[in-house]
Design an enzyme around this catalytic site. Structure first.
Site, PDB file in Angstrom:
ATOM      1  N   ASP A   1      31.757 -30.702  25.851  1.00 23.31           N
ATOM      2  CA  ASP A   1      31.713 -31.872  24.976  1.00 23.31           C
ATOM      3  C   ASP A   1      30.317 -32.461  24.898  1.00 23.31           C
ATOM      4  O   ASP A   1      29.920 -33.036  23.887  1.00 23.31           O
ATOM      5  CB  ASP A   1      32.714 -32.938  25.417  1.00 23.31           C
ATOM      6  CG  ASP A   1      34.042 -32.677  24.760  1.00 23.31           C
ATOM      7  OD1 ASP A   1      34.731 -31.730  25.173  1.00 23.31           O
ATOM      8  OD2 ASP A   1      34.367 -33.378  23.777  1.00 23.31           O
TER       9      ASP A   1
ATOM     10  N   ARG B   1      35.688 -41.660  19.873  1.00 25.91           N
ATOM     11  CA  ARG B   1      35.685 -40.868  21.115  1.00 25.91           C
ATOM     12  C   ARG B   1      34.243 -40.786  21.618  1.00 25.91           C
ATOM     13  O   ARG B   1      33.374 -40.252  20.926  1.00 25.91           O
ATOM     14  CB  ARG B   1      36.282 -39.469  20.877  1.00 25.91           C
ATOM     15  CG  ARG B   1      37.747 -39.553  20.423  1.00 25.91           C
ATOM     16  CD  ARG B   1      38.477 -38.247  20.614  1.00 25.91           C
ATOM     17  NE  ARG B   1      38.684 -37.935  22.017  1.00 25.91           N
ATOM     18  CZ  ARG B   1      39.068 -36.736  22.447  1.00 25.91           C
ATOM     19  NH1 ARG B   1      39.259 -35.755  21.598  1.00 25.91           N
ATOM     20  NH2 ARG B   1      39.255 -36.521  23.742  1.00 25.91           N
TER      21      ARG B   1
ATOM     22  N   GLN C   1      46.471 -29.075  25.805  1.00 28.82           N
ATOM     23  CA  GLN C   1      45.767 -28.333  24.742  1.00 28.82           C
ATOM     24  C   GLN C   1      45.823 -26.825  24.985  1.00 28.82           C
ATOM     25  O   GLN C   1      45.821 -26.037  24.044  1.00 28.82           O
ATOM     26  CB  GLN C   1      44.293 -28.777  24.662  1.00 28.82           C
ATOM     27  CG  GLN C   1      44.067 -30.171  24.116  1.00 28.82           C
ATOM     28  CD  GLN C   1      44.036 -31.218  25.209  1.00 28.82           C
ATOM     29  OE1 GLN C   1      44.680 -31.067  26.244  1.00 28.82           O
ATOM     30  NE2 GLN C   1      43.308 -32.279  24.982  1.00 28.82           N
TER      31      GLN C   1
ATOM     32  N   ARG D   1      40.740 -32.485  17.313  1.00 30.04           N
ATOM     33  CA  ARG D   1      40.029 -32.686  18.569  1.00 30.04           C
ATOM     34  C   ARG D   1      39.150 -31.471  18.839  1.00 30.04           C
ATOM     35  O   ARG D   1      39.169 -30.507  18.086  1.00 30.04           O
ATOM     36  CB  ARG D   1      40.968 -33.024  19.746  1.00 30.04           C
ATOM     37  CG  ARG D   1      42.367 -32.516  19.699  1.00 30.04           C
ATOM     38  CD  ARG D   1      42.639 -31.090  20.039  1.00 30.04           C
ATOM     39  NE  ARG D   1      41.805 -30.580  21.077  1.00 30.04           N
ATOM     40  CZ  ARG D   1      41.342 -29.351  21.115  1.00 30.04           C
ATOM     41  NH1 ARG D   1      41.650 -28.486  20.142  1.00 30.04           N
ATOM     42  NH2 ARG D   1      40.580 -28.923  22.074  1.00 30.04           N
ATOM     43  N   GLY D   2      38.364 -31.576  19.941  1.00 31.76           N
ATOM     44  CA  GLY D   2      37.354 -30.552  20.182  1.00 31.76           C
ATOM     45  C   GLY D   2      36.037 -31.073  19.615  1.00 31.76           C
ATOM     46  O   GLY D   2      36.002 -31.542  18.464  1.00 31.76           O
ATOM     47  N   ALA D   3      34.969 -30.999  20.423  1.00 29.44           N
ATOM     48  CA  ALA D   3      33.727 -31.684  20.053  1.00 29.44           C
ATOM     49  C   ALA D   3      33.202 -31.345  18.648  1.00 29.44           C
ATOM     50  O   ALA D   3      32.936 -32.264  17.858  1.00 29.44           O
ATOM     51  CB  ALA D   3      32.670 -31.414  21.117  1.00 29.44           C
TER      52      ALA D   3
ATOM     53  N   ASN E   1      33.090 -31.521  30.151  1.00 26.68           N
ATOM     54  CA  ASN E   1      34.138 -30.792  29.418  1.00 26.68           C
ATOM     55  C   ASN E   1      35.493 -31.310  29.914  1.00 26.68           C
ATOM     56  O   ASN E   1      35.563 -32.132  30.849  1.00 26.68           O
ATOM     57  CB  ASN E   1      34.004 -29.281  29.613  1.00 26.68           C
ATOM     58  CG  ASN E   1      34.913 -28.510  28.664  1.00 26.68           C
ATOM     59  OD1 ASN E   1      34.937 -28.789  27.456  1.00 26.68           O
ATOM     60  ND2 ASN E   1      35.680 -27.575  29.175  1.00 26.68           N
ATOM     61  N   LYS E   2      36.537 -30.825  29.309  1.00 29.62           N
ATOM     62  CA  LYS E   2      37.902 -31.289  29.601  1.00 29.62           C
ATOM     63  C   LYS E   2      38.159 -31.418  31.096  1.00 29.62           C
ATOM     64  O   LYS E   2      37.754 -30.561  31.877  1.00 29.62           O
ATOM     65  CB  LYS E   2      38.895 -30.322  28.945  1.00 29.62           C
ATOM     66  CG  LYS E   2      40.359 -30.601  29.154  1.00 29.62           C
ATOM     67  CD  LYS E   2      40.765 -32.023  28.798  1.00 29.62           C
ATOM     68  CE  LYS E   2      40.432 -32.425  27.378  1.00 29.62           C
ATOM     69  NZ  LYS E   2      40.423 -33.899  27.178  1.00 29.62           N
TER      70      LYS E   2
END
Ligand code: MRU
Length: 343
Positions: free
Chosen positions: A236, A90, A195, A47-49, A246-247
């Protein structure tokens, strides 16, 4: 620092560090087929863009190797099906769609099927290298903003794990430490999937940077007491206006930072910028399963049948952002102009 490779290309398969098992276990998985790679992205094993974009590209290249069609048109039709499956994993991470665009262009430009297969592999490796290089460069640029003895608050995980490279927000923190600055970090736990608590702490521990884990709801307490010198987060997707997805929880931190006069930085490679979207209103926000909220690591924390919402990202309007740190420079308001100059 003990090294770990979140995403490693092995020529005919890709090896990933399963982030859902961290920090308890360091488990590596070897993946070569479309279903396994798409699932790994959906389930947040990677995960993570930037890392999503990289694994998506490897997924397309590896799946293309398995296409048996002899005609160029049939090959391209099958390839489009593969790309649709990867694109559906995603929706928010811009890097995934940037990678897909690059893969489509190289396939379209190749003359025959063998050339297409080779070109897709080469392009996926290039995407990985470009992302890794960008994260290293932006970390060097961003570290200039970090003073000696700073306490930095960061959200979610933006390290090597999230970038398959050096890191973005966490890369800047790591670089500041490598420059000899004495720094400390507040890491938010990042509900619902933790996370921050599971991954950022794991990476900070490896780099030897002192950190304190806090729940998301403690951020206001520490910021209002003057205990935070700056907030740095990743992204993101960044719209042309500078509005940033973002998150979930990032927006809350930005509002708090502004209220208390604390700089709020967004760190992201230019592959996260989406100039086709005028503002954050147009950024698609991933909605995930309510069970991720009603359960923590498989254990129910709410009565059976509880309804829960689970947007995975929120939008921080550009006017809360002190600067956006990219590998091509640090941009400030007006973001629209700065962004056009560097992209
Ligand atoms: O849902 P995740 O864990 O993929 O969300 C990750 C983030 O929000 C990160 O901050 C962002 O992708 C930047 S990673 C360098």
């Amino acid at each position: 620092m003990k090294d770990y490779l979140p995403v490693e290309w092995l020529g005919d398969k890709v090896r990933i560090l399963d982030q859902t098992r961290l920090p308890q276990e360091e488990v590596y998985l070897e993946l070569a087929d479309l279903q396994g790679i798409a699932e790994a992205i959906v389930e947040l094993k990677i995960r993570g863009a930037p890392a999503i974009g990289i694994l998506g590209a490897y997924g397309i290249a590896l799946s293309a190797l398995r296409i048996e069609s002899a005609s160029r048109d049939d090959f391209l039709t099958e390839l489009e099906g593969i790309i649709r499956a990867i694109a559906a994993t995603r929706p928010t991470a811009r890097n995934l769609f940037m990678a897909i665009g690059r893969m489509q262009r190289v396939a379209g430009a190749a003359d025959d099927i063998e050339q297409m297969k080779r070109a897709l592999i080469d392009e996926a490796v290039k995407i990985h290298n470009v992302e890794a290089e960008a994260s290293r460069k932006l970390s060097q640029l961003g570290a200039e903003l970090i003073g000696d003895n700073f306490t930095i608050l960061t959200h979610c995980n933006t390290g090597a794990l999230a970038t398959a490279g050096y890191g973005t927000a966490l890369g800047i923190i790591r670089q500041a430490k490598e420059q000899g600055k004495k720094i400390k970090v507040f890491a938010t736990e990042t509900r619902p999937l933790l996370q921050g608590a599971r991954l950022t702490t794991w990476e900070l521990k490896k780099t030897g940077i002192p950190f304190t884990l806090i729940t998301d709801s403690m951020a206001g307490y520490f910021i209002s007491r003057g205990e935070v010198d700056c907030v740095i987060v990743g992204a993101d997707r960044i719209a042309a206006s500078g509005d940033t997805a973002n998150k979930i929880g990032t927006y809350t931190l930005a509002v708090l930072a502004m209220e208390h006069g604390v700089p709020f930085y967004v760190a992201a490679p230019t592959t996260t910028v989406d100039l086709s979207l005028a503002s954050g209103d147009e950024i698609p926000i991933e909605q995930r399963s309510p069970e991720e909220v009603t359960r923590i690591q498989g254990v129910n924390i709410a009565p059976e049948g509880t309804r829960a919402a689970n947007p995975a990202f929120d939008i921080t309007p550009h006017y809360y952002i002190t600067a956006i740190i990219t590998e091509r420079g640090i941009i400030k308001e007006p973001y629209g102009e700065g962004m056009k100059k560097i992209i």
